[in-house]
Design a protein around this motif. Structure first.
Motif, PDB file in Angstrom:
ATOM      1  N   SER A  93       0.851  -1.192   0.000  1.00  0.00           N
ATOM      2  CA  SER A  93       0.000   0.000   0.000  1.00  0.00           C
ATOM      3  C   SER A  93       0.890   1.247   0.000  1.00  0.00           C
ATOM      4  CB  SER A  93      -0.936  -0.015   1.215  1.00  0.00           C
ATOM      5  OG  SER A  93      -0.165  -0.046   2.375  1.00  0.00           O
ATOM      6  N   PHE A  94       0.339   2.346  -0.475  1.00  0.00           N
ATOM      7  CA  PHE A  94       1.088   3.599  -0.547  1.00  0.00           C
ATOM      8  C   PHE A  94       0.958   4.286   0.810  1.00  0.00           C
ATOM      9  CE2 PHE A  94       2.048   7.949  -1.814  1.00  0.00           C
ATOM     10  CZ  PHE A  94       3.091   7.759  -2.711  1.00  0.00           C
ATOM     11  N   GLU A  95       2.061   4.287   1.560  1.00  0.00           N
ATOM     12  CA  GLU A  95       2.028   4.758   2.953  1.00  0.00           C
ATOM     13  C   GLU A  95       2.301   6.255   3.041  1.00  0.00           C
ATOM     14  OE1 GLU A  95       1.681   2.574   5.511  1.00  0.00           O
ATOM     15  OE2 GLU A  95       1.808   0.720   4.344  1.00  0.00           O
ATOM     16  N   LYS A  96       2.068   6.778   4.251  1.00  0.00           N
ATOM     17  CA  LYS A  96       2.385   8.192   4.494  1.00  0.00           C
ATOM     18  C   LYS A  96       3.880   8.451   4.258  1.00  0.00           C
ATOM     19  CE  LYS A  96       1.355  11.816   7.755  1.00  0.00           C
ATOM     20  NZ  LYS A  96       1.730  12.139   9.110  1.00  0.00           N
ATOM     21  N   ALA A  97       4.716   7.470   4.646  1.00  0.00           N
ATOM     22  CA  ALA A  97       6.171   7.633   4.466  1.00  0.00           C
ATOM     23  C   ALA A  97       6.544   7.738   2.989  1.00  0.00           C
ATOM     24  CB  ALA A  97       6.902   6.454   5.109  1.00  0.00           C
ATOM     25  N   ASP A  98       5.777   7.075   2.121  1.00  0.00           N
ATOM     26  CA  ASP A  98       6.040   7.187   0.678  1.00  0.00           C
ATOM     27  C   ASP A  98       5.775   8.614   0.214  1.00  0.00           C
ATOM     28  OD1 ASP A  98       6.620   4.368   0.009  1.00  0.00           O
ATOM     29  OD2 ASP A  98       4.569   4.041   0.675  1.00  0.00           O
ATOM     30  N   ASN A  99       4.668   9.153   0.706  1.00  0.00           N
ATOM     31  CA  ASN A  99       4.312  10.525   0.342  1.00  0.00           C
ATOM     32  C   ASN A  99       5.342  11.510   0.880  1.00  0.00           C
ATOM     33  OD1 ASN A  99       2.459  12.478  -0.721  1.00  0.00           O
ATOM     34  ND2 ASN A  99       1.981  13.005   1.401  1.00  0.00           N
ATOM     35  N   THR A 100       5.743  11.328   2.140  1.00  0.00           N
ATOM     36  CA  THR A 100       6.718  12.242   2.756  1.00  0.00           C
ATOM     37  C   THR A 100       8.049  12.195   2.011  1.00  0.00           C
ATOM     38  OG1 THR A 100       5.689  11.768   4.877  1.00  0.00           O
ATOM     39  CG2 THR A 100       7.808  12.866   4.958  1.00  0.00           C
ATOM     40  N   ALA A 101       8.480  10.999   1.643  1.00  0.00           N
ATOM     41  CA  ALA A 101       9.758  10.865   0.935  1.00  0.00           C
ATOM     42  C   ALA A 101       9.700  11.598  -0.402  1.00  0.00           C
ATOM     43  CB  ALA A 101      10.081   9.383   0.713  1.00  0.00           C
ATOM     44  N   SER A 102       8.586  11.482  -1.109  1.00  0.00           N
ATOM     45  CA  SER A 102       8.522  12.132  -2.422  1.00  0.00           C
ATOM     46  C   SER A 102       8.383  13.648  -2.291  1.00  0.00           C
ATOM     47  CB  SER A 102       7.416  11.509  -3.287  1.00  0.00           C
ATOM     48  OG  SER A 102       6.249  12.248  -3.267  1.00  0.00           O
ATOM     49  N   VAL A 103       7.708  14.120  -1.233  1.00  0.00           N
ATOM     50  CA  VAL A 103       7.639  15.579  -1.004  1.00  0.00           C
ATOM     51  C   VAL A 103       9.031  16.115  -0.660  1.00  0.00           C
ATOM     52  CG1 VAL A 103       6.759  17.394   0.530  1.00  0.00           C
ATOM     53  CG2 VAL A 103       5.248  15.589  -0.203  1.00  0.00           C
ATOM     54  N   ALA A 104       9.759  15.368   0.184  1.00  0.00           N
ATOM     55  CA  ALA A 104      11.108  15.810   0.573  1.00  0.00           C
ATOM     56  C   ALA A 104      12.026  15.891  -0.643  1.00  0.00           C
ATOM     57  CB  ALA A 104      11.691  14.852   1.616  1.00  0.00           C
ATOM     58  N   LEU A 105      11.955  14.874  -1.502  1.00  0.00           N
ATOM     59  CA  LEU A 105      12.782  14.887  -2.719  1.00  0.00           C
ATOM     60  C   LEU A 105      12.440  16.091  -3.593  1.00  0.00           C
ATOM     61  CD1 LEU A 105      14.759  13.681  -4.773  1.00  0.00           C
ATOM     62  CD2 LEU A 105      12.897  12.199  -5.589  1.00  0.00           C
ATOM     63  N   LEU A 106      11.155  16.350  -3.757  1.00  0.00           N
ATOM     64  CA  LEU A 106      10.748  17.486  -4.600  1.00  0.00           C
ATOM     65  C   LEU A 106      11.222  18.809  -3.995  1.00  0.00           C
ATOM     66  CD1 LEU A 106       9.142  18.366  -7.120  1.00  0.00           C
ATOM     67  CD2 LEU A 106       7.145  18.611  -5.645  1.00  0.00           C
ATOM     68  N   GLY A 107      11.098  18.932  -2.674  1.00  0.00           N
ATOM     69  CA  GLY A 107      11.545  20.169  -2.012  1.00  0.00           C
ATOM     70  C   GLY A 107      13.039  20.394  -2.190  1.00  0.00           C
ATOM     71  N   LEU A 108      13.823  19.337  -2.005  1.00  0.00           N
ATOM     72  CA  LEU A 108      15.285  19.450  -2.177  1.00  0.00           C
ATOM     73  C   LEU A 108      15.634  19.784  -3.626  1.00  0.00           C
ATOM     74  CD1 LEU A 108      16.376  16.347  -0.051  1.00  0.00           C
ATOM     75  CD2 LEU A 108      16.746  18.758   0.550  1.00  0.00           C
ATOM     76  N   ALA A 109      14.892  19.185  -4.561  1.00  0.00           N
ATOM     77  CA  ALA A 109      15.153  19.443  -5.989  1.00  0.00           C
ATOM     78  C   ALA A 109      14.829  20.900  -6.334  1.00  0.00           C
ATOM     79  CB  ALA A 109      14.338  18.488  -6.852  1.00  0.00           C
ATOM     80  N   HIS A 110      13.723  21.419  -5.787  1.00  0.00           N
ATOM     81  CA  HIS A 110      13.370  22.822  -6.055  1.00  0.00           C
ATOM     82  C   HIS A 110      14.400  23.768  -5.449  1.00  0.00           C
ATOM     83  CE1 HIS A 110       8.813  22.322  -7.100  1.00  0.00           C
ATOM     84  NE2 HIS A 110       9.624  21.835  -8.005  1.00  0.00           N
ATOM     85  N   LEU A 111      14.871  23.431  -4.254  1.00  0.00           N
ATOM     86  CA  LEU A 111      15.912  24.267  -3.627  1.00  0.00           C
ATOM     87  C   LEU A 111      17.169  24.268  -4.497  1.00  0.00           C
ATOM     88  CD1 LEU A 111      17.092  25.861  -1.217  1.00  0.00           C
ATOM     89  CD2 LEU A 111      17.680  23.662  -0.164  1.00  0.00           C
ATOM     90  N   GLN A 112      17.540  23.082  -4.996  1.00  0.00           N
ATOM     91  CA  GLN A 112      18.741  22.968  -5.830  1.00  0.00           C
ATOM     92  C   GLN A 112      18.579  23.758  -7.131  1.00  0.00           C
ATOM     93  OE1 GLN A 112      21.327  21.985  -4.646  1.00  0.00           O
ATOM     94  NE2 GLN A 112      22.602  20.701  -5.904  1.00  0.00           N
ATOM     95  N   LEU A 113      17.379  23.704  -7.673  1.00  0.00           N
ATOM     96  CA  LEU A 113      17.096  24.454  -8.908  1.00  0.00           C
ATOM     97  C   LEU A 113      17.252  25.951  -8.650  1.00  0.00           C
ATOM     98  CD1 LEU A 113      15.962  24.593 -11.845  1.00  0.00           C
ATOM     99  CD2 LEU A 113      13.671  24.584 -10.852  1.00  0.00           C
ATOM    100  N   LEU A 114      16.682  26.422  -7.543  1.00  0.00           N
ATOM    101  CA  LEU A 114      16.775  27.852  -7.213  1.00  0.00           C
ATOM    102  C   LEU A 114      18.231  28.280  -7.025  1.00  0.00           C
ATOM    103  CD1 LEU A 114      15.263  30.477  -6.411  1.00  0.00           C
ATOM    104  CD2 LEU A 114      15.305  29.645  -4.054  1.00  0.00           C
ATOM    105  N   LEU A 115      18.987  27.482  -6.230  1.00  0.00           N
ATOM    106  CA  LEU A 115      20.406  27.802  -6.003  1.00  0.00           C
ATOM    107  C   LEU A 115      21.183  27.749  -7.315  1.00  0.00           C
ATOM    108  CD1 LEU A 115      20.952  25.664  -2.760  1.00  0.00           C
ATOM    109  CD2 LEU A 115      20.872  28.155  -2.863  1.00  0.00           C
ATOM    110  N   GLY A 116      20.856  26.767  -8.145  1.00  0.00           N
ATOM    111  CA  GLY A 116      21.538  26.630  -9.434  1.00  0.00           C
ATOM    112  C   GLY A 116      21.254  27.807 -10.351  1.00  0.00           C
ATOM    113  N   LEU A 117      19.997  28.249 -10.390  1.00  0.00           N
ATOM    114  CA  LEU A 117      19.648  29.378 -11.264  1.00  0.00           C
ATOM    115  C   LEU A 117      20.321  30.671 -10.793  1.00  0.00           C
ATOM    116  CD1 LEU A 117      15.860  28.644 -11.952  1.00  0.00           C
ATOM    117  CD2 LEU A 117      17.742  28.516 -13.592  1.00  0.00           C
ATOM    118  N   ILE A 118      20.411  30.845  -9.462  1.00  0.00           N
ATOM    119  CA  ILE A 118      21.108  32.049  -8.950  1.00  0.00           C
ATOM    120  C   ILE A 118      22.569  32.006  -9.393  1.00  0.00           C
ATOM    121  CG2 ILE A 118      21.868  33.304  -6.890  1.00  0.00           C
ATOM    122  CD1 ILE A 118      19.301  32.273  -5.492  1.00  0.00           C
TER     123      ILE A 118
END
Ligand code: HEM
Length: 154
Positions: free
Chosen positions: A36-61
């Protein structure tokens, strides 16, 4: 300013690599094991997306404001194509990493929209695999999977 952003961008790579491996593990084992798709699966994918967006922002700067590589690269694209490091940061790194962030985003969005647990795992597994291949290839081609640019250019 450049060194702060560059240091954050450099360290955040390890968090992203760890998050990619964790999401890959959870999504592939969830999909193949029909879990089953657990809360931890959702949290892990949100965390990955957040880190990726941060990296994108830092990279663009870095790309548009602080990096000497991309400043020199954009000033003379013809000459930049003949210099491996200018070409790498001005073209290859930026293009492959932006695409990887897009893949992470698509994985998250399509997984969220999916209606079954199997489909949620499957979307994350496929898109996260594609993103990981790109990130590892882009870092690996210049020896940046571990260590810093300073040691890679020596
Ligand atoms: C998953 C995404 C990314 C990862 C893992 C990543 C990783 C890295 C690493 C390891 C370095 C070398 C850091 C050092 O030791 O100095 C670097 C440098 C750099 N990155 Fe990224 N990056 C990502 C995305 C991006 C994006 C989307 C952009 C811009 C469009 C970008 C622009 C740059 C630039 C311009 C530099 C060179 C900075 C300098 O002048 O030293 N990065 N990146």
């Amino acid at each position: 300013m450049h060194s702060i952003i560059n240091t954050l961008h450099s360290y955040n790579r390890y968090l992203i690599l760890a998050a990619l491996v964790y999401v890959l593990y959870r999504s592939w084992s969830g999909w193949m094991g029909k879990k089953s798709f657990e809360k931890a699966d959702n949290t892990a994918s949100v965390a990955l997306l957040g880190l990726a967006h941060l990296q994108l922002l830092l990279g663009l700067i870095q790309y548009f404001v602080t990096s000497a590589y991309t400043r020199d690269g954009m000033a003379d694209m013809g000459a930049a194509m003949k210099n491996e490091w200018l070409r790498y940061f001005t073209v290859e790194h930026a293009f492959m990493m932006i695409l990887a962030v897009v893949f992470i985003q698509v994985g998250r969005t399509t997984s969220k929209k999916a209606t079954t647990d199997e489909a949620k795992h499957k979307k994350l597994a496929i898109w996260t695999t594609a993103a990981t291949v790109l990130v590892v290839a882009a870092l690996g081609m210049k020896g940046l999977l571990i260590g810093t640019l300073a040691s890679a250019t020596q």
